[in-house]
Design an enzyme around this catalytic site. Structure first.
Site, mmCIF file in Angstrom:
data_model
loop_
_atom_site.group_PDB
_atom_site.id
_atom_site.type_symbol
_atom_site.label_atom_id
_atom_site.label_comp_id
_atom_site.label_asym_id
_atom_site.label_seq_id
_atom_site.Cartn_x
_atom_site.Cartn_y
_atom_site.Cartn_z
ATOM 1 N N ASP A 8 0.901 -1.300 -0.147
ATOM 2 C CA ASP A 8 0.074 -0.030 -0.018
ATOM 3 C C ASP A 8 0.965 1.250 0.054
ATOM 4 O O ASP A 8 2.085 1.015 0.425
ATOM 5 C CB ASP A 8 -0.844 0.007 1.379
ATOM 6 C CG ASP A 8 -1.591 1.310 1.418
ATOM 7 O OD1 ASP A 8 -2.301 1.624 0.520
ATOM 8 O OD2 ASP A 8 -1.734 1.667 2.535
ATOM 9 N N ASP A 10 0.082 5.163 0.790
ATOM 10 C CA ASP A 10 -0.228 5.988 2.015
ATOM 11 C C ASP A 10 -0.220 5.331 3.264
ATOM 12 O O ASP A 10 -1.050 4.588 3.576
ATOM 13 C CB ASP A 10 -1.410 6.741 2.005
ATOM 14 C CG ASP A 10 -1.774 7.504 0.660
ATOM 15 O OD1 ASP A 10 -0.944 8.247 0.188
ATOM 16 O OD2 ASP A 10 -2.805 7.336 -0.034
HETATM 17 P P1 B16 Z 1 -6.687 10.185 -3.528
HETATM 18 P P2 B16 Z 1 -3.911 4.024 -0.134
HETATM 19 C C1 B16 Z 1 -5.683 5.843 -0.127
HETATM 20 O O1 B16 Z 1 -4.407 5.532 -0.178
HETATM 21 C C2 B16 Z 1 -5.864 6.762 1.091
HETATM 22 O O2 B16 Z 1 -5.377 5.765 2.117
HETATM 23 C C3 B16 Z 1 -7.255 7.080 1.494
HETATM 24 O O3 B16 Z 1 -7.155 7.966 2.840
HETATM 25 C C4 B16 Z 1 -7.467 7.988 0.338
HETATM 26 O O4 B16 Z 1 -8.771 8.695 0.431
HETATM 27 C C5 B16 Z 1 -7.453 7.172 -0.968
HETATM 28 O O5 B16 Z 1 -6.118 6.740 -1.244
HETATM 29 C C6 B16 Z 1 -7.812 7.809 -2.128
HETATM 30 O O6 B16 Z 1 -6.705 9.167 -2.501
HETATM 31 O O7 B16 Z 1 -7.805 11.209 -2.851
HETATM 32 O O8 B16 Z 1 -5.299 10.588 -3.559
HETATM 33 O O9 B16 Z 1 -7.100 9.682 -4.869
HETATM 34 O O10 B16 Z 1 -3.758 3.939 1.407
HETATM 35 O O11 B16 Z 1 -4.728 3.064 -0.591
HETATM 36 O O12 B16 Z 1 -2.229 4.100 -0.542
HETATM 37 MG MG MG Z 2 -2.694 3.161 3.366
#
Ligand code: B16
Ligand code: MG
Length: 211
Positions: A8, A10
């Site tokens: 993953d 974030d």
């Molecule tokens: P975006 P991951 C996710 O990333 C985040 O954990 C989540 O908080 C976020 O809303 C989602 O990506 C969408 O992100 O707004 O940048 O498209 O943890 O799956 O890497």
């Molecule tokens: Mg994450």
């Protein structure tokens, strides 16, 4: 035997989860909606629009307003991301990815974020992984396993041959639903379906070598 590791982004590779929090908090404060870190944990791994619904907590707004709120949050988030540099990648993360590759194991990113490639460019890691699957590749975000299935297909492995490293409860659900081996870090360690829990990314090396 483990042949692939799907990371993953974030909250696992980078601390961009903190920037998501700050950007949602700014929007919630402007709208006078209570928002704290506990609520933020519910947004981990969940798509932008689904996250917005959680932040709004059932308050009624038009679709147009919701689209504006999501864009506003993303603008704040992107401004924070644009300050990132290769120094934002920890030595533990860099060394772990290197060590995984040196074992002949394939690596991929499986992130719900549509900002994945922008982030990886900023920190100089765009060419670091064998494959990237992100929010632009999928219809359903975590807890649906789609993003991990796309990542596994791109490294030509079946789910049971891959670890998925996740900080989100929704991410562990997604990994389990897809038949992957889920490894939890951060907030996700409380998930009972995690095969193992880790404190830092380099802990996966021991698990790989034991399995
Ligand atoms: P975006 P991951 C996710 O990333 C985040 O954990 C989540 O908080 C976020 O809303 C989602 O990506 C969408 O992100 O707004 O940048 O498209 O943890 O799956 O890497
Ligand atoms: Mg994450």
């Amino acid at each position: 035997m483990i042949k692939g590791v799907i990371f993953d982004l974030d909250g696992v590779i980078l601390s961009t989860d903190e920037y998501h929090y700050q950007a949602w908090k700014k929007l919630a404060d402007r709208l006078k909606i209570p928002f704290d870190r506990e609520k933020n944990n519910l947004l981990r791994g969940v798509s932008r629009m689904e996250s917005l619904e959680i932040v709004l907590g059932g308050r009624k707004f038009s679709d147009e307003q919701k689209a504006e709120f999501a864009a506003e949050k993303n603008e704040t988030y992107r401004a924070l991301l644009s300050e990132m540099t290769p120094d934002d990648v920890s030595d533990d993360v860099r060394n772990t990815i290197k060590a995984v590759k040196s074992r002949g194991i394939k690596t991929a990113i499986g992130s719900s974020s549509k900002n994945t490639k922008f982030i990886l460019e900023r920190v100089g890691m765009i060419d670091e992984f064998d494959a990237i699957a992100d929010g632009n590749d999928i219809k359903k975000s975590k807890p649906d396993p789609e993003v991990f299935l796309v990542a596994a297909e791109r490294i030509n492995l079946s789910p049971s041959e891959c670890f998925v490293i996740e900080d989100a409860l929704a991410g562990i659900d997604a990994a389990s639903a897809g038949g992957f081996v889920p490894i939890a870090i951060g907030d996700a360690v409380k998930h009972p379906a995690a095969f193992k829990t880790i404190k830092r990314l380099s802990d996966i090396l021991t698990i790989i070598d034991d399995k």
